[in-house]
Design an enzyme around this catalytic site. Structure first.
Site, PDB file in Angstrom:
ATOM      1  N   HIS A 246      18.325  24.972 122.563  1.00 33.52           N
ATOM      2  CA  HIS A 246      17.361  26.078 122.595  1.00 33.52           C
ATOM      3  C   HIS A 246      16.129  25.743 121.762  1.00 33.52           C
ATOM      4  O   HIS A 246      15.665  26.549 120.959  1.00 33.52           O
ATOM      5  CB  HIS A 246      18.011  27.380 122.131  1.00 33.52           C
ATOM      6  CG  HIS A 246      19.020  27.905 123.109  1.00 33.52           C
ATOM      7  ND1 HIS A 246      19.922  28.892 122.817  1.00 33.52           N
ATOM      8  CD2 HIS A 246      19.261  27.571 124.400  1.00 33.52           C
ATOM      9  CE1 HIS A 246      20.678  29.141 123.876  1.00 33.52           C
ATOM     10  NE2 HIS A 246      20.303  28.343 124.856  1.00 33.52           N
ATOM     11  N   ASP A 274      14.860  30.800 136.150  1.00 34.85           N
ATOM     12  CA  ASP A 274      15.387  29.981 135.037  1.00 34.85           C
ATOM     13  C   ASP A 274      15.552  28.552 135.553  1.00 34.85           C
ATOM     14  O   ASP A 274      16.596  28.214 136.111  1.00 34.85           O
ATOM     15  CB  ASP A 274      16.718  30.586 134.576  1.00 34.85           C
ATOM     16  CG  ASP A 274      17.327  29.822 133.410  1.00 34.85           C
ATOM     17  OD1 ASP A 274      16.649  28.952 132.835  1.00 34.85           O
ATOM     18  OD2 ASP A 274      18.496  30.103 133.083  1.00 34.85           O
TER      19      ASP A 274
HETATM   20  N1  GLY Z   1      17.058  29.037 129.833  1.00 32.62           N
HETATM   21  C1  GLY Z   1      18.318  29.389 129.337  1.00 32.62           C
HETATM   22  C2  GLY Z   1      19.390  28.836 130.135  1.00 32.62           C
HETATM   23  O1  GLY Z   1      19.186  27.922 130.909  1.00 32.62           O
HETATM   24  O2  GLY Z   1      20.490  29.320 130.115  1.00 32.62           O
HETATM   25 MN    MN Z   2      17.284  27.447 131.638  1.00 34.33          MN
HETATM   26 MN    MN Z   3      20.102  28.873 132.629  1.00 33.20          MN
END
Ligand code: GLY
Ligand code: MN
Ligand code: MN
Length: 445
Positions: A246, A274
């Protein structure tokens, strides 16, 4: 814009109807909006609505309260919201107010927040059950107890308060897990915007730039396409920074011969994308980077291609671990007997997170994974579920157990996948992913 124009008012009303259908007769449910959060002194962070509240209302102002009352014969959806206030609105922006909220959002009744404390005990009186997501807003938890005690204090007048308080979050979370056509259209669009941002980041990457300069390119592309905020803090991690899962400092310079891992997605109309891509800062993968990248890509493709109704994260994870373990053995990063390494879950030393998660209004979206006693996610996939598939391999500079040539390489590849009747649809369509595609894009920019 007053009402949400991407999802029809009728869909929000339909969601409330579905929730009502799951409430017992003679019960009341409460859903609280989010609150503004102070950033410093008298400035606030950008407002983010409570996602359960948003799912049931489409209403995007802070402090509001949705009350669903289910009696013997009728049910009512009631909203408490901020009153119109010309002075406040001149300083802080327009408010919808109860009158417009009722017509634009299809509530049965709307009141101001000032009327809340007088009316809530009246609604609670005589109900058997209170359905409420406690533990989210400590002040509201306290206020609910006050409302209940007001009713209880009238016991001598024959008034009764609910004796059961039921956490209604799981019911809404199960509803949110299965996306509607309108939600999927938004998620496709959020992915297209976020994909364009990743492409732009690849095009703008150059030796010597700061990670935050690439972050700025992502934010620019999100915002100019209507995804005004990132769905989570963007991870722009050059070289060994990719091995911090992170990493959001984004303050280092990009160096020749290093990879750049970008995990970033925009939020559109409340819905998250994402996406992760990893690519060489100088536009050409080294031999070692190619080996690790290709292995992660192969694992991701095996997982994605196995997605269909009835499949589970546990099955996908087993297939991915087989691919990664075999590949790491071939590269000499792991050594020993394949079956033994599988039994020991040896690849988890380098694949240190889960394979994926549900995606929707929250980036790590809600919905039960049905985790068994062996911590395996056994939930069978159903059409309408959306998930990420994001295998990765991380070999930090500090790992002295592997040959030096592998150290400092961190690779993750993440796409957003919809389960369909036939199998799956990859929502992440417009971001280069193969080594050839990435090198070609970067050669031409
Ligand atoms: N961006 C957060 C994850 O990939 O879970
Ligand atoms: Mn991610
Ligand atoms: Mn993710």
């Amino acid at each position: 814009m007053i009402a949400n124009t991407l999802i029809a008012q009728s869909e929000f009303i339909g969601r409330r109807e579905s929730f009502f259908a799951k409430m017992p007769i003679n019960s009341l449910a409460l859903f609280a909006a989010g609150k503004e959060v102070t950033r410093s002194n008298d400035t606030e962070f950008p407002f983010c609505q409570n996602k359960n509240f948003y799912y049931l209302t489409g209403f995007n102002e802070p402090d509001a309260l949705l009350v669903l009352v289910k009696g013997n014969e009728k049910q009512e959806a009631i909203l408490f919201c901020r009153e119109k206030d010309p002075l406040q609105e001149v300083w802080h922006g327009r408010r919808i107010g109860p009158e417009l909220a009722q017509t634009e959002f299809g509530f049965d009744q709307c009141f101001t927040l000032a009327e809340r404390d007088a009316l809530l005990p009246q609604y609670l009186e005589g109900k058997a059950e209170l359905h409420y997501c406690h533990g989210v807003d400590a002040a509201l938890d306290q206020q609910v107890l006050v409302w209940l005690s007001v009713v209880k204090s009238q016991a001598k007048q024959g008034k009764t308060a609910p004796t059961n308080i039921v956490d209604c979050a799981p019911v809404v979370h199960e509803m949110r897990l299965l996306k509607s056509d309108a939600e999927l259209d938004i998620m496709r669009q959020a992915n297209r915007i976020s994909g364009a941002a990743h492409q732009r980041a690849m095009e703008k990457t150059a030796i010597g730039k700061f990670e935050y300069q690439i972050e700025a390119e992502l934010l620019h592309e999100f915002a100019r396409n209507g995804a005004r905020h990132p769905a989570y803090a963007s991870i722009v991690a050059g070289g060994d920074n990719a091995n911090i899962l992170h990493y959001t400092d984004n303050g280092d310079t990009l160096k020749d011969n290093e990879l750049l891992l970008i995990d970033a997605g925009g939020e559109l109309a409340g819905y998250a994308a994402d996406i992760t891509r990893t690519f060489p800062v100088n536009g050409r993968f080294s031999e070692e980077q190619k080996h690790i990248y290709q292995l992660v890509l192969q694992a991701q493709e095996v997982a994605i291609n196995a997605i269909k109704p009835g499949a589970t994260f546990a099955e996908l994870n087993a297939a991915v671990c087989e691919v990664l373990t075999g590949g790491l053995l071939e590269l000499g990063i792991l050594s020993g007997d394949f079956k033994q390494l599988i039994a020991e879950k040896a690849c988890k030393k380098y694949f240190i997170h889960g394979l994926g998660h549900w995606l929707g209004l929250d980036v790590h979206d809600v919905g039960d994974y049905q985790i068994d006693e062996e911590r395996q996610q056994r939930r069978k996939f159903e059409p309408g579920m959306v998930m990420t598939i994001e295998p990765g391999l991380y070999i930090p500079l500090t790992d002295t157990q592997v040959d030096e040539k592998w150290r400092g390489i961190g690779v993750r590849i993440e796409d957003n996948i919809l389960v369909t009747e036939q199998g799956f649809e990859n929502l992440t369509v417009n971001v280069p992913k193969s080594i050839e595609e990435i090198e070609a894009l970067m050669a031409n920019s």
